[in-house]
Design an enzyme around this catalytic site. Structure first.
Site, PDB file in Angstrom:
ATOM      1  N   PHE A   1       0.849  -1.191   0.000  1.00  0.00           N
ATOM      2  CA  PHE A   1       0.000   0.000   0.000  1.00  0.00           C
ATOM      3  C   PHE A   1       0.887   1.243   0.000  1.00  0.00           C
ATOM      4  CE2 PHE A   1      -2.471   3.483   1.681  1.00  0.00           C
ATOM      5  CZ  PHE A   1      -3.639   3.374   0.945  1.00  0.00           C
TER       6      PHE A   1
ATOM      7  N   ASP B   1       9.223   2.779   1.955  1.00  0.00           N
ATOM      8  CA  ASP B   1       8.028   3.496   2.395  1.00  0.00           C
ATOM      9  C   ASP B   1       7.827   3.236   3.894  1.00  0.00           C
ATOM     10  OD1 ASP B   1       5.453   4.290   3.077  1.00  0.00           O
ATOM     11  OD2 ASP B   1       4.527   3.563   1.231  1.00  0.00           O
TER      12      ASP B   1
ATOM     13  N   LYS C   1       2.401   9.785   8.322  1.00  0.00           N
ATOM     14  CA  LYS C   1       1.550   9.445   9.473  1.00  0.00           C
ATOM     15  C   LYS C   1       1.926  10.061  10.822  1.00  0.00           C
ATOM     16  CE  LYS C   1      -1.160   5.698   7.732  1.00  0.00           C
ATOM     17  NZ  LYS C   1      -0.769   5.100   6.456  1.00  0.00           N
TER      18      LYS C   1
END
Ligand SMILES: *Cc1c(COP(=O)(O)O)cnc(C)c1O
Length: 390
Positions: free
Chosen positions: A132, A217, A246
């Site tokens: 993702f 990532d 995040k």
């Protein structure tokens, strides 16, 4: 308004893009959040792994309030000391030299894809199945899950997917047109999937040998989540590019691309940008948040408390056959079930615990890193009770 009134009014005004839990939250403090009816929850989901330092941390709240009165935004047409200080801090806590600021994980990955293409003069990005990387057209194409991207064809070309955890597959996929390999050190959304400890190191070696960039990532795994500041450290890997977002600013929206050495020269003025990226307000929130992680030793807590939590989950695994696997590093833990987990999420929410289920069958625990043993004990008792009723 109460829970029901808010929930019932949503469809009239809000587009239907999320499967939401049926509660409306009003405030949070530390590891706890409250809904508008006044019910308290222990938050083991932390806003999709964002609230690493807990909710409404006083130091971040203070930094935002203070900076808000001085200057919220001035654009990247000018220099600011806040941006400089944060970039320096990010280079000190990572293996990287330079930073580009955006506002989200997808933007950080989008920047990484553009930089890799510009720097190498090549187009192809090799990503992994089940990954993702975000929701923009390029990052959703990099994402290795058809459900997120097939409705949005035509997709941008230049992305190839190989099976996650298989370094030979990456070596085989790399060709003359390959700019970069892009992966998560642990697949979060894909079900807390953990590759072998050697995998990332092998991929790093392959990338170096073949002259291909390595993009890691760490949007979900970064900032202490996995018991280390960045999950690449677990395999002693130094990527060319690390993307983060995040937890970076304690819940304030921000994304950052961290870059090593000469690769940073790939971007020149005009190549990439963001109106809001690296605003003094976002930078102040991030500086405060990262300093909380350092000062409160939250990386260490993530590691030790994560181990304690995982042990507790493993004890439940011995007791219930429908628990297929327990895995994770630090406070990024997954418990895989042999059936769908949505009902368990509902039952625990009713008991006052917020968790998430991803990839249908994997209960995902990504709590604030300030979580205590006592809180884990209370949760494990509730989880045991929920499981015993299945
Ligand atoms: C959440 C996530 C993203 C996307 O971040 P946004 O801020 O939602 O754009 C990208 N990569 C990973 C690994 C993520 O977990």
């Amino acid at each position: 308004m109460n829970n029901k009134e808010i929930i019932d009014s949503y469809p009239q005004y809000i587009m239907n893009t999320y499967g939401r839990q049926p509660i409306a939250l009003s405030h949070g403090k530390g590891t706890k959040v409250w809904d508008v009816n006044g019910k308290e929850y222990l938050d083991l989901f932390a806003g999709f792994a964002v609230n690493n330092i807990g909710h409404s941390h006083p130091r971040v709240a203070e930094a935002i309030a203070k900076q808000g009165k001085i200057m919220i935004h001035c654009s990247n047409a000018y220099y600011t000391e806040e941006q400089l200080k944060l970039a320096k801090l990010l280079t000190e806590i990572s293996s990287h030299d330079k930073v580009f600021f955006g506002n989200s994980g997808a933007e950080a990955n989008e920047a990484a894809i553009k930089l890799a293409r510009k720097y190498t003069g090549k187009g192809e990005i090799i990503a992994t199945e089940n990954s993702f990387h975000g929701r923009t057209l390029a990052t959703v194409t990099a994402t290795g899950q058809d459900k997120y991207k097939l409705p949005f064809k035509p997709l941008p070309p230049g992305f190839k997917h190989v099976s996650y955890g298989d370094s030979d597959a990456i070596a085989d996929a790399i060709g003359d047109k390959t700019a970069a390999v892009m992966l998560e050190p642990i697949q979060g959304e894909g079900g807390v999937r953990i590759p072998s400890i050697e995998y990332l190191k092998e991929v790093e070696t392959i990338c170096r040998d073949k002259g291909v960039l390595l993009i890691i990532d760490e949007v979900q795994t970064g900032f202490g989540r996995c018991g280390v500041m960045f999950a690449s450290e677990i395999s002693d890997v130094k990527p060319d590019i690390t993307t983060t977002a995040k937890a970076i600013a304690g819940g304030f929206p921000m994304g950052a691309m961290l870059v090593t050495g000469d690769v940073a020269t790939g971007f020149e003025p005009g190549d990439h940008g963001s109106t809001f990226g690296g605003s003094p307000l976002a930078c102040s929130a991030a500086i405060a948040s990262i300093n909380v992680i350092i000062d409160e030793k939250l990386v260490e807590n993530s590691k030790t408390i994560g181990k304690y939590f995982k042990n507790g989950l493993n004890k439940l695994k011995d007791k219930y056959d429908f628990i297929v696997d327990v895995r994770g590093h630090g406070l990024m833990l997954g418990l895989e079930l042999s059936m769908e987990g949505a009902k368990i999420v509902d039952d625990l929410r009713e008991k006052g615990f917020l968790i998430n289920c991803t990839a249908e069958k994997v209960l995902r625990f990504v709590p604030p890193l300030i979580l205590t043993k006592e809180e884990i004990n209370t949760f494990l008792i509730a989880l045991d009770e929920t499981f015993s009723n299945i």
